[in-house]
Design a protein around this motif. Structure first.
Motif, PDB file in Angstrom:
ATOM      1  N   ASP A   7       0.842  -1.214   0.000  1.00 28.40           N
ATOM      2  CA  ASP A   7       0.000   0.000   0.000  1.00 28.40           C
ATOM      3  C   ASP A   7       0.875   1.262   0.000  1.00 28.40           C
ATOM      4  O   ASP A   7       0.579   2.234  -0.699  1.00 28.40           O
ATOM      5  N   ASP A   8       1.961   1.225   0.797  1.00 25.89           N
ATOM      6  CA  ASP A   8       2.891   2.359   0.807  1.00 25.89           C
ATOM      7  C   ASP A   8       3.543   2.516  -0.560  1.00 25.89           C
ATOM      8  O   ASP A   8       3.740   3.627  -1.057  1.00 25.89           O
ATOM      9  N   TYR A   9       3.889   1.363  -1.151  1.00 27.04           N
ATOM     10  CA  TYR A   9       4.514   1.373  -2.487  1.00 27.04           C
ATOM     11  C   TYR A   9       3.558   2.010  -3.496  1.00 27.04           C
ATOM     12  O   TYR A   9       3.948   2.922  -4.240  1.00 27.04           O
ATOM     13  N   ALA A  10       2.313   1.553  -3.501  1.00 25.06           N
ATOM     14  CA  ALA A  10       1.338   2.063  -4.473  1.00 25.06           C
ATOM     15  C   ALA A  10       1.076   3.553  -4.256  1.00 25.06           C
ATOM     16  O   ALA A  10       0.984   4.329  -5.220  1.00 25.06           O
ATOM     17  N   ALA A  11       0.990   3.976  -2.980  1.00 26.47           N
ATOM     18  CA  ALA A  11       0.745   5.392  -2.679  1.00 26.47           C
ATOM     19  C   ALA A  11       1.929   6.243  -3.132  1.00 26.47           C
ATOM     20  O   ALA A  11       1.758   7.345  -3.679  1.00 26.47           O
ATOM     21  N   ALA A  12       3.152   5.727  -2.920  1.00 26.78           N
ATOM     22  CA  ALA A  12       4.352   6.475  -3.319  1.00 26.78           C
ATOM     23  C   ALA A  12       4.410   6.625  -4.837  1.00 26.78           C
ATOM     24  O   ALA A  12       4.719   7.701  -5.353  1.00 26.78           O
ATOM     25  N   VAL A  13       4.096   5.545  -5.545  1.00 25.72           N
ATOM     26  CA  VAL A  13       4.122   5.595  -7.009  1.00 25.72           C
ATOM     27  C   VAL A  13       3.056   6.575  -7.509  1.00 25.72           C
ATOM     28  O   VAL A  13       3.308   7.398  -8.394  1.00 25.72           O
ATOM     29  N   ARG A  22      16.450 -11.176 -18.630  1.00 26.73           N
ATOM     30  CA  ARG A  22      16.461 -10.583 -19.972  1.00 26.73           C
ATOM     31  C   ARG A  22      15.110  -9.927 -20.297  1.00 26.73           C
ATOM     32  O   ARG A  22      15.058  -8.864 -20.925  1.00 26.73           O
ATOM     33  N   THR A  23      14.012 -10.546 -19.863  1.00 24.91           N
ATOM     34  CA  THR A  23      12.695  -9.944 -20.109  1.00 24.91           C
ATOM     35  C   THR A  23      12.581  -8.585 -19.417  1.00 24.91           C
ATOM     36  O   THR A  23      12.123  -7.613 -20.022  1.00 24.91           O
ATOM     37  N   LEU A  24      13.003  -8.500 -18.167  1.00 24.40           N
ATOM     38  CA  LEU A  24      12.968  -7.206 -17.465  1.00 24.40           C
ATOM     39  C   LEU A  24      13.844  -6.193 -18.187  1.00 24.40           C
ATOM     40  O   LEU A  24      13.449  -5.036 -18.401  1.00 24.40           O
ATOM     41  N   ALA A  25      15.054  -6.652 -18.551  1.00 20.90           N
ATOM     42  CA  ALA A  25      16.025  -5.742 -19.182  1.00 20.90           C
ATOM     43  C   ALA A  25      15.519  -5.228 -20.530  1.00 20.90           C
ATOM     44  O   ALA A  25      15.782  -4.087 -20.906  1.00 20.90           O
ATOM     45  N   THR A  26      14.786  -6.077 -21.234  1.00 24.33           N
ATOM     46  CA  THR A  26      14.276  -5.697 -22.555  1.00 24.33           C
ATOM     47  C   THR A  26      13.020  -4.853 -22.419  1.00 24.33           C
ATOM     48  O   THR A  26      12.923  -3.767 -22.990  1.00 24.33           O
ATOM     49  N   ARG A  27      12.049  -5.363 -21.685  1.00 30.48           N
ATOM     50  CA  ARG A  27      10.714  -4.726 -21.649  1.00 30.48           C
ATOM     51  C   ARG A  27      10.673  -3.449 -20.820  1.00 30.48           C
ATOM     52  O   ARG A  27      10.074  -2.466 -21.228  1.00 30.48           O
ATOM     53  N   PHE A  28      11.273  -3.489 -19.632  1.00 36.23           N
ATOM     54  CA  PHE A  28      11.197  -2.312 -18.756  1.00 36.23           C
ATOM     55  C   PHE A  28      12.304  -1.299 -19.056  1.00 36.23           C
ATOM     56  O   PHE A  28      12.077  -0.097 -19.074  1.00 36.23           O
ATOM     57  N   TRP A  29      13.541  -1.822 -19.237  1.00 34.52           N
ATOM     58  CA  TRP A  29      14.693  -0.905 -19.226  1.00 34.52           C
ATOM     59  C   TRP A  29      15.299  -0.693 -20.602  1.00 34.52           C
ATOM     60  O   TRP A  29      16.210   0.120 -20.743  1.00 34.52           O
ATOM     61  N   THR A  60      12.735   3.181 -12.326  1.00 31.00           N
ATOM     62  CA  THR A  60      13.528   2.558 -13.412  1.00 31.00           C
ATOM     63  C   THR A  60      12.728   2.435 -14.708  1.00 31.00           C
ATOM     64  O   THR A  60      13.305   2.169 -15.758  1.00 31.00           O
ATOM     65  N   PHE A  61      11.430   2.558 -14.631  1.00 30.57           N
ATOM     66  CA  PHE A  61      10.608   2.556 -15.846  1.00 30.57           C
ATOM     67  C   PHE A  61       9.321   3.308 -15.547  1.00 30.57           C
ATOM     68  O   PHE A  61       8.993   3.579 -14.389  1.00 30.57           O
ATOM     69  N   ASP A  62       8.610   3.640 -16.601  1.00 29.83           N
ATOM     70  CA  ASP A  62       7.297   4.257 -16.413  1.00 29.83           C
ATOM     71  C   ASP A  62       6.355   3.757 -17.510  1.00 29.83           C
ATOM     72  O   ASP A  62       6.779   3.016 -18.409  1.00 29.83           O
ATOM     73  N   ILE A  63       5.122   4.173 -17.449  1.00 32.58           N
ATOM     74  CA  ILE A  63       4.124   3.760 -18.434  1.00 32.58           C
ATOM     75  C   ILE A  63       3.585   5.021 -19.097  1.00 32.58           C
ATOM     76  O   ILE A  63       3.136   5.943 -18.389  1.00 32.58           O
ATOM     77  N   ASP A  64       3.677   5.085 -20.426  1.00 30.66           N
ATOM     78  CA  ASP A  64       3.239   6.320 -21.088  1.00 30.66           C
ATOM     79  C   ASP A  64       1.725   6.310 -21.332  1.00 30.66           C
ATOM     80  O   ASP A  64       1.021   5.363 -20.937  1.00 30.66           O
ATOM     81  N   ASP A  65       1.210   7.352 -21.983  1.00 28.53           N
ATOM     82  CA  ASP A  65      -0.236   7.508 -22.147  1.00 28.53           C
ATOM     83  C   ASP A  65      -0.850   6.407 -23.008  1.00 28.53           C
ATOM     84  O   ASP A  65      -2.065   6.172 -22.966  1.00 28.53           O
ATOM     85  N   ASN A  66      -0.004   5.730 -23.796  1.00 28.99           N
ATOM     86  CA  ASN A  66      -0.500   4.626 -24.628  1.00 28.99           C
ATOM     87  C   ASN A  66      -0.366   3.278 -23.928  1.00 28.99           C
ATOM     88  O   ASN A  66      -0.632   2.233 -24.537  1.00 28.99           O
ATOM     89  N   GLY A  67       0.101   3.295 -22.696  1.00 30.56           N
ATOM     90  CA  GLY A  67       0.260   2.043 -21.956  1.00 30.56           C
ATOM     91  C   GLY A  67       1.570   1.330 -22.249  1.00 30.56           C
ATOM     92  O   GLY A  67       1.762   0.182 -21.834  1.00 30.56           O
ATOM     93  N   ALA A  68       2.489   2.006 -22.958  1.00 30.47           N
ATOM     94  CA  ALA A  68       3.777   1.373 -23.274  1.00 30.47           C
ATOM     95  C   ALA A  68       4.798   1.648 -22.175  1.00 30.47           C
ATOM     96  O   ALA A  68       4.753   2.712 -21.531  1.00 30.47           O
TER      97      ALA A  68
END
Ligand SMILES: Cc1cc2nc3c(=O)[nH]c(=O)nc-3n(C[C@H](O)[C@H](O)[C@H](O)COP(=O)(O)O)c2cc1C
Length: 188
Positions: free
Chosen positions: A55-61, A152-159, A111-119
């Motif tokens: 809950d703290d994590y979600a509130a901080a984000v 590798r999935t994290l490194a590719t998709r998020f970062w 380390t990553f974010d989500i843009d207006d298109n959900g990417a």
């Protein structure tokens, strides 16, 4: 320039750590190498309550306030130019402590974010990530499924890291295994 060496090796005489240090020497990195030894860290997964309450994590984000200590690993990761992760191959995957660490590194807004298109948009500028591991048994595809493949999935998709490599040595626990002979070819 800085290289973050995430040392997730739990054993004091770890062969994965040894292989990672051999790789570092061969790499001859000219910038600062910062080692984060997870065995010396209290890494807690996100959970229902403290210290890393979801809950703290979600509130901080939601409020973009990343001052809570749970975001420290992600902030450090986002500052790196290169990352080296060393971990033994455990139960066809990565060890739980590395998983908990990566869970915190994958903090949205750090380390990553989500843009207006959900990417997914990377907030890192890491050019290269190398995953070093050793396994007791013979080579199996599961390295790609649950260990290196997960990272590798994290490194590719998020970062969006452009260069992602795996350095693996197999069969270290076999009868009559000569560890020196098995580690060297892994470096190519
Ligand atoms: C908890 C645990 C789980 C393991 N699971 C596997 C496995 O699934 N497959 C395998 O080939 N070796 C497995 N091994 C053996 C290790 O991968 C091997 O000993 C490795 O070289 C240990 O690396 P380290 O010296 O860096 O700790 C396991 C070892 C431990 C302690």
């Amino acid at each position: 320039m800085s290289l973050l060496f995430v040392n997730a090796c739990s054993r004091k005489d770890s062969q994965s750590e040894r292989l990672a240090r051999m790789w570092l020497e061969q790499r001859g990195y000219e910038g600062e190498v910062k080692e984060l030894r997870l065995r010396d860290e209290n890494v807690f997964p996100l959970d229902a309550s403290d210290p890393n309450g979801i809950d703290d994590y979600a509130a901080a984000v939601a409020s973009k306030d990343y001052s809570h200590p749970m975001f420290g690993y992600a902030q450090e990761f986002a500052r790196a130019d290169e990352v080296l992760i060393a971990a033994p191959f455990w139960n066809y995957g990565i060890l739980a402590k590395l998983h908990a660490y990566l869970e915190l590194v994958c903090s949205q807004g750090v380390t990553f974010d989500i843009d207006d298109n959900g990417a997914y948009v990377s907030l890192c500028h890491i050019e290269r990530l190398t995953f070093v591991t050793t396994a007791g048994g013979a080579e199996v595809e599961a390295l790609d499924d649950h260990a290196f493949g997960y990272v590798r999935t994290l490194a590719t998709r998020f970062w969006h890291i452009p260069h992602i490599d795996c350095v693996a040595a197999w069969g270290l626990d076999g009868p009559n295994a000569d560890v020196d002979v098995l580690l060297t070819p892994a470096l190519g």
